[in-house]
Write a protein that holds these residues in place. Structure first.
Motif, PDB file in Angstrom:
ATOM      1  N   SER A 146       0.984  -1.328  -0.185  1.00  0.00           N
ATOM      2  CA  SER A 146       0.050   0.231  -0.196  1.00  0.00           C
ATOM      3  C   SER A 146       0.899   1.254  -0.133  1.00  0.00           C
ATOM      4  O   SER A 146       2.303   1.733   0.380  1.00  0.00           O
ATOM      5  N   VAL A 166       4.812   0.739  -4.556  1.00  0.00           N
ATOM      6  CA  VAL A 166       3.641  -0.045  -3.981  1.00  0.00           C
ATOM      7  C   VAL A 166       2.981  -1.337  -5.412  1.00  0.00           C
ATOM      8  O   VAL A 166       2.390  -1.268  -6.151  1.00  0.00           O
ATOM      9  N   HIS A 168      -0.640  -3.904  -5.199  1.00  0.00           N
ATOM     10  CA  HIS A 168      -1.246  -4.193  -4.673  1.00  0.00           C
ATOM     11  C   HIS A 168      -1.646  -5.271  -4.030  1.00  0.00           C
ATOM     12  O   HIS A 168      -1.349  -5.986  -5.167  1.00  0.00           O
ATOM     13  N   PHE A 277      -2.764  -3.784   4.459  1.00  0.00           N
ATOM     14  CA  PHE A 277      -3.146  -3.653   3.714  1.00  0.00           C
ATOM     15  C   PHE A 277      -4.674  -4.327   4.275  1.00  0.00           C
ATOM     16  O   PHE A 277      -5.911  -2.874   3.377  1.00  0.00           O
ATOM     17  N   CYS A 298      -4.267   2.548   6.206  1.00  0.00           N
ATOM     18  CA  CYS A 298      -4.064   1.911   4.819  1.00  0.00           C
ATOM     19  C   CYS A 298      -4.747   2.120   4.622  1.00  0.00           C
ATOM     20  O   CYS A 298      -6.284   1.680   3.543  1.00  0.00           O
ATOM     21  N   GLU A 301      -7.228   4.548   2.101  1.00  0.00           N
ATOM     22  CA  GLU A 301      -6.130   3.990   0.538  1.00  0.00           C
ATOM     23  C   GLU A 301      -7.337   2.486  -0.040  1.00  0.00           C
ATOM     24  O   GLU A 301      -8.096   2.855  -0.839  1.00  0.00           O
ATOM     25  N   ILE A 302      -7.798   1.829   0.671  1.00  0.00           N
ATOM     26  CA  ILE A 302      -8.044   0.878   0.095  1.00  0.00           C
ATOM     27  C   ILE A 302      -9.633   0.762  -0.470  1.00  0.00           C
ATOM     28  O   ILE A 302     -10.211   0.371  -1.580  1.00  0.00           O
TER      29      ILE A 302
END
Length: 384
Positions: A146, A166, A168, A277, A298, A301-302
Motif C-alpha cells: 500500500s 507499491v 497492491h 493492506f 491504509c 486507501e484500500i
C-alpha cells in the motif's frame, strides 16, 4: 526470467495472508518459478503444483514439529541459492537474513507487508530491527502492498525512494479448503475476523456495541472468526459491556465457512489501529458484506468510499456509524455496490504483472544496492 522463492512463509504458516500472497504469485506468474520447500503442511500447497514437498504429520500435535520442518526447508533453500539457477531471489519473509551471504551479486526483491514491529516495538521486543535494515539495504527493489506502508518504509528504513514501489494485493474467490460443517451462527450478527490482540483494537468494537441504542442492539450478536478463544481480559470486558451472552468465537474456519460468515453478516467491522493492506476488506467486498473500518493506516486507501469509517479510539463514533449501517437499507446497498466496483481495482493478475515489472527492474541493476546507489532506474509503466 527465473525467480526463486524461499521456504519461510510456507514453513511458519499452514494458512495465512503472507503465504497466500506468495501462492497467488506462483499461480499467476508469467515467469519461471522455483519454490524451495521440502516439507510443508501449508494449505495452499496441497496440490503440489509448485513444489515437490512432502507433508509432515499434518494432523498430529507433535511438540517440535515446526523445528523439524524448518530444518529441512532451510537446507532446501540454502541448496537452491547455492545452485544459482535463478535471475531474482524473492524471500517469502524478512524475519531471517540467512540468504545475504549466499546471494553474491544476484538481484534481491523483498515484499514488506507492513512496518508493525517498528511502529509497535512494545509488542515485538524479540524482533531485530537491525536485521531488517541489513536486508533492506541489500535489496534491489522493495515491494510494499500500500502507499501507506511505502511511506512508513521510507520514513523508517535507510532506502532510496526509487527502490520502493507499491503493488497492491489482489482478490479471488478461491476455496482452498474443504467446506466443513455449517457454523451455528445467530440470525443477526456483525462479524470480526482474525487476531484480536494488541493493535487490533477489538476492545473498541465491544465498547461501541455497548453504546448502541437498545432498539438497534436488540437481537444483535457479534461473531469472531479465528483469533483463538476469548482471553480472560476479553471475557471480563464482555461481561462489563453486557455482551458476554451475545459473543461467539469460531475458529479456525475454512475459507468456505469464512465466506458464509461474510455473506450472512449484517456488517464486517475492522477497528484495527494499523494494517499494511487489510485483505479482509476485499474478502468482505467479495461476499457483498457492508464494511465499517477505523479511519487509520491504509484503510481509506484500500476501501475509499466503499466503507464507513470511525476514529479508532472513539467507541461512540463506531456505535454511531454502525447504527447508520444497520438501520439504513439503501446505505447498505450503496456500500455493497461500491465494494463490488472497488474489487475491480484488485486482481491477482494485475498484482503479478506489476510484480514482474519489479523483477525486471531489479535485473537491470548493475550496482550493488544501498544508500550510495547513484541512480535506480524507475519501474517501467504498465498498460493495464
Amino acid at each position: 526470467m527465473r525467480v526463486l522463492y524461499d521456504h519461510q512463509a510456507f514453513t511458519l504458516q499452514d494458512f495465512g495472508g503472507v503465504s497466500r500472497y506468495h501462492h497467488e504469485l506462483l499461480c499467476h506468474a508469467n515467469w519461471q518459478s522455483e519454490l524451495a520447500v521440502a516439507l510443508s503442511n501449508n494449505l495452499y500447497l496441497r496440490d503440489r503444483k509448485y513444489s515437490a514437498h512432502r507433508t509432515f504429520l499434518p494432523d498430529v500435535a507433535l511438540r517440535g514439529r515446526w523445528r523439524v520442518i524448518k530444518h529441512f526447508n532451510h537446507r532446501a533453500s540454502v541448496q537452491a541459492l547455492r545452485r544459482g539457477t535463478f535471475d531474482v531471489f524473492h524471500p517469502t519473509l524478512t524475519d531471517n537474513d540467512y540468504f545475504l551471504d549466499l546471494l553474491e551479486d544476484r538481484p534481491l526483491v523483498i515484499t514488506l507487508h507492513d512496518m508493525i514491529p517498528a511502529l509497535f516495538p512494545q509488542y515485538y521486543t524479540d524482533r531485530d530491527g537491525a536485521m531488517l535494515e541489513r536486508i533492506a539495504r541489500r535489496a534491489n527493489r522493495i515491494i510494499t502492498v500500500s502507499e501507506h506502508t511505502r511511506a512508513d518504509v521510507l520514513r523508517l528504513l535507510p532506502v532510496a525512494p526509487e527502490q520502493v514501489c507499491v503493488v497492491h494485493h489482489g482478490h479471488a474467490d478461491r476455496d482452498y479448503s474443504a467446506g466443513g460443517p455449517a457454523l451455528p451462527t445467530p440470525e443477526r450478527y456483525v462479524l470480526y475476523t482474525g487476531s484480536r490482540a494488541l493493535y487490533k483494537n477489538f476492545s473498541c468494537l465491544l465498547e461501541g456495541l455497548a453504546l448502541l441504542p437498545p432498539a438497534v442492539a436488540a437481537g444483535l450478536h457479534v461473531v469472531c472468526a479465528g483469533g483463538g478463544a476469548f482471553t480472560t481480559a476479553e471475557q471480563e470486558l464482555l461481561q462489563r459491556t453486557g455482551w458476554a451472552k451475545r459473543a461467539h468465537q469460531f475458529g479456525p474456519v475454512s475459507d468456505a465457512q469464512l465466506n458464509t460468515l461474510y455473506r450472512n453478516a449484517l456488517a464486517f467491522v475492522f477497528p484495527s489501529e494499523y494494517e499494511g493492506f487489510g485483505l479482509p476488506i476485499l474478502e468482505a467486498f467479495g461476499q457483498q458484506c457492508p464494511v465499517l473500518l477505523s479511519h487509520a493506516s491504509c484503510f481509506p486507501e484500500i476501501a475509499q468510499e466503499a466503507a464507513l469509517y470511525h476514529h479508532p479510539h472513539q467507541p461512540a463514533e463506531l456505535a454511531q456509524q454502525l447504527e447508520r449501517l444497520l438501520m439504513d437499507a439503501p446505505l447498505r446497498q450503496d456500500l455493497i455496490r461500491m465494494g463490488q466496483l472497488r474489487l475491480l481495482d484488485f486482481t491477482w493478475q494485475q498484482t503479478a504483472r506489476r510484480t514482474r515489472a519489479v523483477y525486471e527492474a531489479a535485473t537491470q541493476d548493475i550496482n550493488r544496492p544501498g544508500l550510495s546507489l547513484p541512480v535506480v532506474p524507475p519501474i517501467p509503466a504498465l498498460e493495464l
